[in-house]
Design an enzyme around this catalytic site. Structure first.
Site, PDB file in Angstrom:
ATOM      1  N   ARG A   1      -6.951  12.597   1.115  1.00 24.62           N
ATOM      2  CA  ARG A   1      -5.858  13.076   1.754  1.00 24.62           C
ATOM      3  C   ARG A   1      -5.155  12.630   1.490  1.00 24.62           C
ATOM      4  O   ARG A   1      -3.901  12.646   1.987  1.00 24.62           O
ATOM      5  CB  ARG A   1      -6.208  12.759   3.575  1.00 24.62           C
ATOM      6  CG  ARG A   1      -6.425  11.050   3.770  1.00 24.62           C
ATOM      7  CD  ARG A   1      -6.385  10.621   4.922  1.00 24.62           C
ATOM      8  NE  ARG A   1      -7.458  11.249   5.616  1.00 24.62           N
ATOM      9  CZ  ARG A   1      -8.094  10.215   6.043  1.00 24.62           C
ATOM     10  NH1 ARG A   1      -7.726   9.353   7.427  1.00 24.62           N
ATOM     11  NH2 ARG A   1      -9.720  10.753   7.272  1.00 24.62           N
TER      12      ARG A   1
ATOM     13  N   ASN B   1       1.071  -1.246   0.090  1.00 19.15           N
ATOM     14  CA  ASN B   1       0.294  -0.408   0.004  1.00 19.15           C
ATOM     15  C   ASN B   1       0.964   1.715   0.372  1.00 19.15           C
ATOM     16  O   ASN B   1       1.607   1.564   1.018  1.00 19.15           O
ATOM     17  CB  ASN B   1      -1.040  -0.329   1.000  1.00 19.15           C
ATOM     18  CG  ASN B   1      -1.841   1.330   1.674  1.00 19.15           C
ATOM     19  OD1 ASN B   1      -1.437   2.624   0.974  1.00 19.15           O
ATOM     20  ND2 ASN B   1      -2.852   1.171   1.646  1.00 19.15           N
TER      21      ASN B   1
ATOM     22  N   HIS C   1       0.917   6.347   1.701  1.00 17.87           N
ATOM     23  CA  HIS C   1       2.001   6.964   2.707  1.00 17.87           C
ATOM     24  C   HIS C   1       2.970   7.837   1.870  1.00 17.87           C
ATOM     25  O   HIS C   1       3.147   8.800   2.322  1.00 17.87           O
ATOM     26  CB  HIS C   1       2.053   6.685   4.256  1.00 17.87           C
ATOM     27  CG  HIS C   1       0.842   6.547   4.890  1.00 17.87           C
ATOM     28  ND1 HIS C   1      -0.110   7.126   5.087  1.00 17.87           N
ATOM     29  CD2 HIS C   1       0.570   5.024   5.437  1.00 17.87           C
ATOM     30  CE1 HIS C   1      -0.607   6.734   5.933  1.00 17.87           C
ATOM     31  NE2 HIS C   1      -0.284   5.619   5.841  1.00 17.87           N
TER      32      HIS C   1
ATOM     33  N   GLU D   1      -8.804   0.708  -3.393  1.00 20.91           N
ATOM     34  CA  GLU D   1      -9.750   0.106  -1.767  1.00 20.91           C
ATOM     35  C   GLU D   1     -10.222   1.359  -1.654  1.00 20.91           C
ATOM     36  O   GLU D   1     -10.101   2.933  -1.985  1.00 20.91           O
ATOM     37  CB  GLU D   1      -8.918   0.817  -0.611  1.00 20.91           C
ATOM     38  CG  GLU D   1      -7.859  -0.434  -0.255  1.00 20.91           C
ATOM     39  CD  GLU D   1      -7.235  -0.336   0.847  1.00 20.91           C
ATOM     40  OE1 GLU D   1      -8.009   0.395   1.633  1.00 20.91           O
ATOM     41  OE2 GLU D   1      -6.407  -0.896   1.267  1.00 20.91           O
TER      42      GLU D   1
ATOM     43  N   THR E   1      -8.594   2.813   8.712  1.00 25.88           N
ATOM     44  CA  THR E   1      -9.980   2.133   8.333  1.00 25.88           C
ATOM     45  C   THR E   1      -9.223   1.329   9.785  1.00 25.88           C
ATOM     46  O   THR E   1      -9.617   0.432  10.443  1.00 25.88           O
ATOM     47  CB  THR E   1      -9.131   1.385   7.554  1.00 25.88           C
ATOM     48  OG1 THR E   1      -9.342   1.860   6.239  1.00 25.88           O
ATOM     49  CG2 THR E   1     -10.701   0.460   7.211  1.00 25.88           C
TER      50      THR E   1
ATOM     51  N   HIS F   1      -5.828   3.394  -1.800  1.00 28.46           N
ATOM     52  CA  HIS F   1      -7.317   4.096  -1.446  1.00 28.46           C
ATOM     53  C   HIS F   1      -7.630   4.845  -1.921  1.00 28.46           C
ATOM     54  O   HIS F   1      -6.700   6.058  -1.186  1.00 28.46           O
ATOM     55  CB  HIS F   1      -7.201   3.997   0.345  1.00 28.46           C
ATOM     56  CG  HIS F   1      -8.455   4.029   0.837  1.00 28.46           C
ATOM     57  ND1 HIS F   1      -8.732   3.551   2.102  1.00 28.46           N
ATOM     58  CD2 HIS F   1      -9.570   4.412   0.659  1.00 28.46           C
ATOM     59  CE1 HIS F   1      -9.646   3.756   2.541  1.00 28.46           C
ATOM     60  NE2 HIS F   1     -10.079   4.286   1.941  1.00 28.46           N
TER      61      HIS F   1
ATOM     62  N   ARG G   1      -9.749   7.898  -0.842  1.00 28.85           N
ATOM     63  CA  ARG G   1     -10.523   8.142  -0.055  1.00 28.85           C
ATOM     64  C   ARG G   1     -11.722   9.414  -0.071  1.00 28.85           C
ATOM     65  O   ARG G   1     -11.117  10.297  -1.325  1.00 28.85           O
ATOM     66  CB  ARG G   1      -9.573   8.694   1.117  1.00 28.85           C
ATOM     67  CG  ARG G   1      -9.240   7.220   1.805  1.00 28.85           C
ATOM     68  CD  ARG G   1      -8.360   8.401   3.470  1.00 28.85           C
ATOM     69  NE  ARG G   1      -8.680   7.393   4.531  1.00 28.85           N
ATOM     70  CZ  ARG G   1      -8.988   6.246   5.170  1.00 28.85           C
ATOM     71  NH1 ARG G   1     -10.198   6.906   5.727  1.00 28.85           N
ATOM     72  NH2 ARG G   1      -8.851   6.206   6.120  1.00 28.85           N
TER      73      ARG G   1
ATOM     74  N   HIS H   1      -3.431  -4.841   7.607  1.00 25.85           N
ATOM     75  CA  HIS H   1      -3.707  -3.769   8.708  1.00 25.85           C
ATOM     76  C   HIS H   1      -2.656  -4.238  10.146  1.00 25.85           C
ATOM     77  O   HIS H   1      -3.255  -4.767  10.550  1.00 25.85           O
ATOM     78  CB  HIS H   1      -5.290  -4.036   8.945  1.00 25.85           C
ATOM     79  CG  HIS H   1      -5.549  -2.238   9.432  1.00 25.85           C
ATOM     80  ND1 HIS H   1      -4.817  -1.520  11.067  1.00 25.85           N
ATOM     81  CD2 HIS H   1      -5.687  -1.481   8.877  1.00 25.85           C
ATOM     82  CE1 HIS H   1      -5.396  -0.189  10.328  1.00 25.85           C
ATOM     83  NE2 HIS H   1      -5.741  -0.725   9.521  1.00 25.85           N
TER      84      HIS H   1
ATOM     85  N   GLU I   1     -10.658 -10.002   2.722  1.00 27.52           N
ATOM     86  CA  GLU I   1     -10.078  -9.947   3.724  1.00 27.52           C
ATOM     87  C   GLU I   1      -9.520  -8.817   4.629  1.00 27.52           C
ATOM     88  O   GLU I   1     -11.132  -8.416   5.409  1.00 27.52           O
ATOM     89  CB  GLU I   1      -8.912  -8.612   2.502  1.00 27.52           C
ATOM     90  CG  GLU I   1      -8.068  -7.321   3.064  1.00 27.52           C
ATOM     91  CD  GLU I   1      -7.066  -6.556   2.768  1.00 27.52           C
ATOM     92  OE1 GLU I   1      -6.515  -6.709   1.506  1.00 27.52           O
ATOM     93  OE2 GLU I   1      -5.866  -5.549   3.286  1.00 27.52           O
TER      94      GLU I   1
END
Ligand code: PXP
Length: 238
Positions: A49, A7, A10, A70, A101, A43, A45, A192, A151
């Protein structure tokens, strides 16, 4: 073979902190693929963000890269996701004020809307997944609404391990759910809060086919470099 999904949200968080173009998530996507990631996750969002629509489109147009997008159940996000054309989607719950999440989907409350989204993406030959809590009931609902993959949210297990608490009960729950899903013909993923230690623990559950890991990979790269961190995870999950 177990797969690693990285992922890269970030990387975009870091870029956005400066409001300029560096570090570029598109470059990050190509880089992690080159050093061994089997897919990348982003993701989109509702508040954008980190990853934005333009990033997502550019990342999905990279040849030979498998992209897992996502999305929440928000109708605008679903419309945008269809335009972005990812290889896979994973439906996740989303609360505006959360930092990340916080748990799996509420499949009882949102069953119909989720079922309709799954149908839409399956028609487009896009692999579908649901981010779920380790609950046998949720696995059975996932089967009933015909999703390809689940998942399992590993946040609770990760917190127990990181704080030195007993995690055996939570691991057992994840194991039971993984085996039930696998027996029902649903592919099992986990994600996660995972780091080297928690990922290693979860590799004991043989039916988990994919690990999706973000925050630790990007954070640890500050010290060891993205190349080394991705390779280390690949070795752990092999
Ligand atoms: N899988 C899903 C469905 C997620 O929503 C997230 C967090 O965005 C992750 C995996 C990655 O979690 P982490 O960043 O804690 O590794």
């Amino acid at each position: 073979m177990k797969r690693l999904g990285v992922n890269i949200d970030h990387v975009a968080t870091l870029r956005n902190a400066r409001g300029e173009n560096h570090p570029d998530p598109v470059y990050a996507a190509k880089f992690v693929k080159k050093v061994g990631a089997d897919s990348i996750t982003i993701h989109l969002r509702e508040d954008r963000r980190h990853i934005n629509d333009a990033d997502a489109k550019r990342i999905c147009s990279i040849k030979g890269l498998l992209v897992n997008l996502e999305i929440s159940t928000n109708s605008n996000i679903v419309k945008n996701a269809i335009k972005i054309k990812p290889n896979f989607i994973c439906i996740v719950p989303e609360k505006r004020k959360e930092i990340t999440t916080e748990g799996g989907l509420n499949l009882i409350k949102n069953r119909t809307i989720i079922q309709n989204i799954i149908k839409k993406f399956k028609r487009l030959n896009i692999r579908t997944s649901l981010f779920v809590n380790p609950s046998l009931k949720d696995i059975r609902i996932s089967k009933a609404i015909n999703v390809d993959c689940i998942e399992i949210h590993t946040g609770k297990l990760s917190n127990l391990v990181k704080t030195g608490k007993n995690f055996q009960k939570e691991l057992k729950r994840i194991k039971e759910c993984s085996f039930l899903a696998n027996d029902l013909g649903i592919e099992v993923h986990a994600g996660h809060g995972l780091d080297y230690k928690t990922t290693k623990i979860l590799t004991r559950i043989k039916v988990i086919k994919e690990f999706n890991i973000g925050h630790f990979i990007i954070g640890e790269s500050v010290f060891s470099g993205l190349n080394d961190v991705v390779k280390k995870f690949k070795t752990i999950i092999k």
